[in-house]
Design a protein around this motif. Structure first.
Motif, PDB file in Angstrom:
ATOM      1  N   ASN B   3      72.679  64.220  56.564  1.00 41.11           N
ATOM      2  CA  ASN B   3      71.491  63.377  56.743  1.00 41.11           C
ATOM      3  C   ASN B   3      71.800  61.937  56.354  1.00 41.11           C
ATOM      4  N   PRO B   4      71.732  61.003  57.319  1.00 40.11           N
ATOM      5  CA  PRO B   4      72.084  59.599  57.015  1.00 40.11           C
ATOM      6  C   PRO B   4      71.159  58.970  55.983  1.00 40.11           C
ATOM      7  N   LEU B   5      69.973  59.545  55.806  1.00 41.81           N
ATOM      8  CA  LEU B   5      69.061  58.986  54.802  1.00 41.81           C
ATOM      9  C   LEU B   5      69.675  59.078  53.402  1.00 41.81           C
ATOM     10  N   LYS B   7      72.456  58.206  52.571  1.00 44.56           N
ATOM     11  CA  LYS B   7      73.223  56.990  52.268  1.00 44.56           C
ATOM     12  C   LYS B   7      72.393  55.948  51.542  1.00 44.56           C
ATOM     13  N   ARG B   8      71.074  56.107  51.661  1.00 43.05           N
ATOM     14  CA  ARG B   8      70.191  55.145  50.976  1.00 43.05           C
ATOM     15  C   ARG B   8      70.258  55.313  49.468  1.00 43.05           C
TER      16      ARG B   8
END
Lengths: 232, 750
Positions: B3-5, B7-8
């Motif tokens: 999930n790229p989220l 990276k937040r």
């Protein structure tokens, strides 16, 4: 008909303040068409788009996409429906501020089992050089391109654009419209654009004009003009 | 695809590094301390429990008036019981008492901490803790009853893990009382007149249950009573010197764990409020993600990760520190109070579960409910930044106050949930602060009261009635009886017979018939008795009971005691008309031979309990106070930060309108200041009520009653600390307000 809208009614408010914003809309869009929903503020075009997008409910009537009715879906199914079939672009880009351009697009790709190639898409939308920038380092047009990239990367059946050029200047708006056209041609998605800019209807396959919650005019545009040639 | 989220998350942590670092550090210290506490207490408890077998700890002991003779030893051994001579000699040296035993080889075997056991007649080993408290080193010489001994080592005896001079005493005393070991020859060097004929027993059958042991002990007691004059009979479970430390180790465990849970719950709510604020700020992004197909569950997970991550890593690092640094700190506190055996650090799954798993679960559950509730709105509502659940909300009408006042009220209403969390946090921090601040004055007050209410400078308890030439000496009688209340621990109560018109207890008026009975106020409070009630007490080792109808209470805070006329006392206990136990006197009675004196109680002895508590705990009280102030400051800081961040747009806007930073601070920070001060003030009576309730429960399990005393200055100090905390925070937030740019409002205008 790929997208079928049947007797759509929507009310807001209660009691004396109850207001019917969609008054029995019936229309449809064929797969791969660009459809422009035109109308002044308060005509019900955004409401109609939101109902198509499954983020608002109709009080009467239904939407059917490829034979699947959204009215029968619960919240979980609606999420899956949006995930599987829809891409959204808004007037304000709503990008995640602490993710780069590429990462914002990855957020969309994550939703698909078979996403488009992100690097290739970045080149298509003209953001390859900016892929590692954060949204606050981009112009409004570049941010909107990123938002389109995020919506299109999962290769949705339908791309819903709510006033995609509403916050942009003339040249940037044309760039964005060209990009939408390119995406439509390249990936074959059905595109629905809500706008109050009358000139945009020229690039559409189908035009639906709304006023006071009802369709005033609906026609197939026989004289479609490339986005690059639009003028207003 | 990951999930790229996610990276937040590191960027989010980096962007608000200060906030997360402070929470992280706080979490590490809190978990570290509690984990260290649990690990240390579990390891110490394991070593303590093991010592019963490894050191062959007695199943009980008895004291006879004379040396055990005749066939009593055989009679005892015929019941499958081993009996051991553990005679000792109590030698007073100044205000210190040395209880000297012979080196142990069979029962209650010693642990050697430093040096070695005495090998010659002029060598001695002392209790480790007493030696440390009195700066006695190996190689030093001490003179007892005129005989000089060289200290060769320090030891811990398993039957004196708490240095109780009397096995049923109120408080151990490692300052002025010690046990010591010498060789047989060394023992013989000390005068026999100081000998106490003490014998320990152990049951040979190791499989006996506690009930079996109890029954066998009772049989043994009867047998001994039939054959000798017994002055003391204490079974191992009733021996404070053996058990007090074991009961205390980990006795505070549930309180500490509860304390950790409360802190974690407060932190969880702070995180939840912070995250709710973030969700409001990111509402359009959330709306877009939801419209694109992200599920509520995925986003809930996304926002829960940081709180759980910070808690998990804080807890893991806290645990590492718990096993290394804090464990030693806690163990040192226990070794500073008790003569415990050496210990080895043990892995504690209990500590891991309670300091890592449970905190993470609390953080997860609290945040899950609040965040998932927050995210339960439709995507459209998020897109419109309309996050209110109620429809048609109208602005609350305010009275026609000045604009500034109305503005502040609006800020208060807007941030009401945040201020509720702040109130709860301030309350909890102030409660801890009250605890930290009140203990030393409470003990000082107790000492002052003990001195003030001491009957006399000296209380002589004699082995047999002996006359004195001193006119100041006043005869009294005294015995110890046991309480007979159901469902409560048996406590010891001193019953005094006092002369009419006593010089030393002049306020007691036993009436014309001498039948008025007074009890110390502690008895009334502890057992919820009233004047006119009757208290029934029981003679030790017998079934003889005595009723005492309470005439009135007597202000005697150091002990639980019954006071009656000396003649009535003699009648009650069938004693001769000239019987007495000892003397009360304000002068030293130097005409009584030491051989006739059982014990001399001075005013200094009455403060032993408070002195020992002060010595053992005063360091902890200081740490507790600092912790409470840090907690209070942290809570105010985090929550006021949320309020400023939430209103960054408005702050920017009023800057554009021409408000100065100081005026803006006056709007936003003053409201928080008022809430902090009001919270601190409202907390005072609540803290008082809660503390009194907890104190009553604490005292009900204590073998005495000490009145609660909260020094009046503490009620001033608590809000002052809160105000100081607030001013530190206000300064930081003022800097933050100054940094909010004017274009913030313009950038976010859509």
């Amino acid at each position: 008909m790929y997208l079928e809208i049947n007797n759509l009614h929507k009310f807001y408010g209660e009691g004396d303040n109850r207001n019917e914003v969609l008054k029995g809309i019936n229309c449809g869009v064929e797969k791969g068409q660009i459809c422009v929903l035109l109308g002044p503020s308060g005509s019900g075009k955004s409401t109609m788009l939101n109902i198509i997008g499954g983020i608002d409910n109709a009080d009467e009537g239904y939407i059917s996409i490829n034979g699947e009715k959204t009215v029968d879906m619960n919240e979980k199914k609606l999420s899956l429906y949006r995930r599987k079939h829809l891409g959204y672009v808004f007037q304000f880009y709503n990008l995640i501020p602490n993710l780069t351009v590429k990462e914002n697009i990855e957020v969309g790709a994550y939703l698909s089992d078979n996403p488009l190639d992100i690097d290739e898409l970045l080149k298509t939308i003209g953001l390859w050089e900016h892929k590692d920038k954060l949204p606050n380092q981009l112009s409004g047009g570049q941010q909107q391109r990123t938002a389109i990239g995020r919506a299109i990367v999962k290769n949705p059946d339908i791309l819903l654009c709510d006033e995609p050029t509403g916050a942009l200047d003339y040249n940037t708006s044309k760039d964005i419209l060209k990009l939408i056209e390119t995406v439509n041609q390249k990936f074959g998605n059905t595109v629905i654009i809500v706008t109050h800019n009358d000139a945009i209807k020229l690039m559409a396959d189908k035009v639906i004009k709304l006023r006071d919650g009802a369709i005033r005019k609906e026609y197939i545009n026989e004289t479609k003009v490339p986005a690059a040639e639009l003028d207003w | 695809m990951k999930n790229p989220l996610m990276k937040r998350l590191p960027r989010e942590l980096k962007s608000d590094f200060g906030k997360y670092a402070v929470i992280f550090l706080f979490m590490i210290i809190t978990v570290g301390f509690i984990s260290g506490f649990v690990v240390a207490t579990h390891s110490l408890a394991y070593a303590f429990d093991n010592s019963f077998d490894s050191q062959n700890v007695e199943d009980g002991h008895f004291i006879l008036e004379d040396k055990m003779t005749g066939d009593l030893p055989d009679k005892i051994e015929s019941t499958d019981t081993a009996v051991y001579d553990i005679n000792y000699k109590d030698i007073d040296k100044g205000d210190k008492t040395y209880r000297v035993y012979k080196n142990r080889e069979d029962v209650n075997k010693q642990y050697i901490f430093k040096g070695e056991l005495a090998k010659t007649a002029d060598e001695i080993t002392l209790d480790r803790l007493f030696a440390a408290n009195n700066s006695i080193e190996i190689g030093d010489s001490i003179t007892l009853a005129g005989e000089t001994f060289k200290v060769t080592g320090t030891v811990a005896l398993p039957d004196y893990t708490s240095l109780f001079e009397k096995s049923t005493g109120l408080m151990f005393n490692a300052q002025t009382f010690t046990v010591a070991l010498v060789t047989e020859e060394g023992f013989d060097r000390l005068p026999d007149s100081h000998t106490t004929y003490c014998y320990a027993w152990t049951f040979n059958d190791e499989s006996l249950s506690e009930n079996d042991k109890f029954d066998k002990s009772n049989d043994l007691k009867e047998e001994i009573a039939k054959n000798a004059l017994m002055t003391e009979f204490v079974t191992e479970p009733n021996n404070q010197a053996i058990h007090f430390a074991g009961d205390d180790i980990g006795g505070d465990e549930s309180m500490m764990i509860t304390f950790l849970y409360i802190i974690i719950v407060i932190m969880a709510f702070i995180f939840a409020v912070t995250t709710s604020n973030t969700i409001e700020k990111e509402s359009k992004v959330i709306g877009t993600l939801r419209a694109s197909g992200y599920t509520k569950g995925e986003l809930t997970f996304h926002y829960i990760v940081i709180p759980v991550f910070v808690t998990l890593f804080g807890a893991l690092i806290g645990n590492i520190l718990g096993y290394t640094v804090f464990k030693d700190f806690v163990a040192d506190v226990y070794y500073g109070s008790y003569s415990l055996p050496p210990y080895e650090t043990l892995w504690s799954s209990f500590a891991f579960v309670n300091t890592t798993i449970v905190p993470c679960a609390i953080m997860l559950v609290v945040n899950f409910f609040i965040i998932s509730n927050k995210l339960s709105l439709s995507p459209l509502k998020f897109l419109r930044s309309d996050l209110k659940k109620k429809k048609n909300r109208k602005a609350v009408k305010l009275p026609n106050f000045k604009f500034i006042s109305r503005f502040r009220i609006r800020i208060f209403m807007q941030n009401f949930p945040t201020y509720i969390v702040m109130f709860v946090g301030v309350f909890f921090a102030n409660f801890l602060l009250l605890f930290g601040l009140m203990m030393n004055p409470w003990l000082e007050n107790y000492k002052a009261e003990a001195v003030e209410h001491a009957f006399s400078e000296y209380q002589y308890i004699l082995k047999m009635p002996v006359e004195t030439k001193f006119e100041e000496a006043e005869k009294f009688t005294m015995t110890s009886l046991e309480t007979t209340f159901e469902n409560t621990d048996v406590n010891e109560i001193s019953v005094y017979g006092i002369e009419d018109n006593s010089l030393y207890l002049s306020t007691l008026n036993f009436g014309d018939d001498g039948d008025r009975i007074y009890v110390s106020e502690g008895i009334l409070k502890k057992y919820k008795l009233n004047e006119g009630d009757t208290i029934t007490l029981k003679k030790k080792f017998t079934d003889d009971t005595y009723d005492f109808k309470i005439y009135s209470s007597f202000d005697y805070p150091t002990s639980m005691a019954v006071f009656m006329n000396i003649d009535s006392y003699r009648d009650k206990f069938d004693l001769n008309d000239d019987y007495f136990t000892g003397y009360l006197s304000n002068v030293e009675l130097d005409d009584i031979d030491d051989d006739f004196i059982l014990t001399t109680v001075t005013i200094a002895d009455s403060t032993v309990l408070a002195d020992q508590l002060t010595a053992s705990m005063s360091g902890i009280f200081g740490i507790w106070t600092v912790f409470a102030v840090v907690l209070s400051t942290l809570i105010i800081y985090l929550l006021s930060k949320i309020i400023i961040e939430k209103n960054a747009n408005s702050v920017s806007l009023v800057k554009i309108l021409g408000f100065k930073n100081s005026e803006i601070s006056g709007l936003y920070l003053v409201v928080t200041g008022i809430v902090v001060v009001f919270s601190a003030l409202i907390c005072l009576p609540i803290c008082d009520i809660v503390f009194k309730s907890i104190f009553t429960i604490m005292m009900s399990s204590f073998n005495a009653w000490i009145d609660l005393y909260i020094a009046p200055k503490i009620w001033i100090e608590i809000p002052v600390y809160a105000i100081i905390s607030y001013f530190i925070v206000a300064l930081l937030q003022f800097m933050k307000i100054k940094k909010i740019p004017m274009d913030e409002a313009l950038k976010n205008a859509e």
